[in-house]
Write an enzyme that holds these catalytic residues in place. Structure first.
Site: not given
Ligand code: UD1
Length: 382
Positions: A210
């Site tokens: 991821h």
């Molecule tokens: C976040 C953390 C990372 C951790 C990871 C584990 C930061 C900077 N990063 O990264 O350290 O390892 O979580 O999962 O805080 N999304 C969904 N549904 C959800 C959550 C997210 O669809 O429940 C999508 C969002 O729309 C976004 C993407 O996933 O486009 C990334 O989510 P985000 O929380 O920004 O960062 P992660 O890559 O999950």
């Protein structure tokens, strides 16, 4: 003591569960000096598979406060948590704000509290990958620099903090909180039926992916998939895909590129994931916490990154860094398939008692245990 415990994203939930249990234990033995804890869920992760399933699996109580910040850019997410949390912290007096890990919610929680002169405790302090392109590295550096109680998982983390000029009296080596959670759930995970559900044989590999550095560029992701397709000819791969990765696979039109021996599934709950991890021949990942969990489970782990903030998993554990070069990944897999295994060495304080050590330290601090503003109105989350 009144404390706000902040959590927002999937890797936070494994770290707060042991803290909440340790608070409960403290309160059972110290009825006159209870710790009142309110749990704040920032809503950084909100899908059932990324959030509520962990609350169920890990028996975490319903949060007292939901900020519902959702997705956004780094500034949007961090800013929204700060705005929401500031209102709460201004309304309800507390002695301490506790943040865990290194996600955007961690930094936002610490920054909000520090500006209101509320002491901050950071659990999992001192980890450094020394790669500032990682958003988590920025979160770690800034959170540690404004925290008052820095609870570290390894001696190496202490050294990192000392090098940055953090006063030694703020630093407490307590061990790895992830391992508290791992030990606590090992037996429960045995009951999971995920192996049967996915119709897996005894030999399989578990994959998670991821990191923006691996999944946000089509060429890089395709290169990794190329290596995985080759590996899947030798051993089937189970791939619970993070929402970010799923989105990219669709956007880049890579769904049909993956070999059919790679099972692309939804993200899993903790117990199902743990069951799969325990039974895997090896794990391929770019996660942080999985490097630690595989070390303790003695399962070989290939980490698709050039750096790690958890070097003890390489020197004393089962972890190997592979970057995202397909040749290197395949070479390391071949070594494992030939039976080459790393032996684990001592891991001080990775014993399941980290949360209890943290609580024991906090209750001895006079400034955290004075004020006596009476009971918080709503029943606390513990
Ligand atoms: C976040 C953390 C990372 C951790 C990871 C584990 C930061 C900077 N990063 O990264 O350290 O390892 O979580 O999962 O805080 N999304 C969904 N549904 C959800 C959550 C997210 O669809 O429940 C999508 C969002 O729309 C976004 C993407 O996933 O486009 C990334 O989510 P985000 O929380 O920004 O960062 P992660 O890559 O999950």
């Amino acid at each position: 003591m009144k404390l706000f415990l902040i959590a927002g994203a999937r890797p936070n939930f494994m770290k707060i569960a042991p803290i909440i249990r340790a608070i409960k234990k403290h309160n059972n033995h110290n009825k006159n000096f209870p710790i009142q804890c309110k749990l704040v869920h920032t809503g950084q992760h909100y899908d059932h598979e990324m959030s509520s399933t962990f609350f169920n699996d890990l028996s975490i109580p319903e949060p007292d406060i939901h900020l519902n910040v959702g997705s956004g850019t780094h500034a949007e997410q961090t800013g929204k948590v700060m705005i929401g949390l500031e209102k709460i912290l201004l309304k309800e007096k507390s002695n301490l704000v506790m943040v865990v890990g290194d996600v955007n919610s961690t930094l936002a929680g610490a920054l909000t509290a520090a500006k209101l002169h509320i002491p901050v405790a950071h659990v999992e302090a001192g980890l450094r990958s020394y790669d500032r392109r990682m958003p988590e590295e920025i979160n770690r550096l800034l959170t540690d620099s404004i925290s008052d109680y820095l609870f570290t998982p390894t001696e190496e983390a202490n050294k990192n903090l000392i090098k940055e000029g953090i006063p030694p009296e703020k630093i407490h080596f307590v061990g790895d909180i992830m391992i508290d959670n791992l030990f606590f759930n090992l037996k429960k995970a045995d009951k999971s039926k995920i192996v049967e559900k996915l119709r897996l044989n005894s030999s399989y590999t578990l994959l998670t992916l991821h990191r923006p550095s691996n999944v946000d560029e089509k060429k890089k992701l395709k290169n990794i998939f190329q290596a995985l397709n080759k590996i899947s000819q030798k051993i089937p791969i189970v791939f619970p895909a993070h929402p970010r990765t799923k989105k990219r696979i669709e956007e880049f039109g890579l769904k049909n590129y993956l070999d059919r021996r790679i099972k692309l599934i939804e993200p899993l709950g903790f117990l199902d994931f743990l069951k799969l991890m325990k039974g895997a021949q090896f794990v391929i990942t770019d996660s942080g916490g999985i490097q630690e969990e595989t070390t303790v489970l003695q399962i070989p782990c290939l980490t698709l990154r050039d750096t790690t903030e958890r070097p003890i998993t390489i020197t004393n554990g089962t972890n190997t860094l592979c970057g995202n070069d397909p040749k290197k990944i395949i070479k390391e897999v071949e070594k494992i398939l030939k039976g080459k295994k790393k032996k684990i060495k001592s891991l001080e304080f990775w014993d399941g008692k980290t949360a209890e050590r943290i609580i024991k330290i906090l209750v001895t601090k006079p400034n955290l245990n004075k004020g006596g503003n009476g009971k918080w109105k709503k029943k606390s989350g513990n």
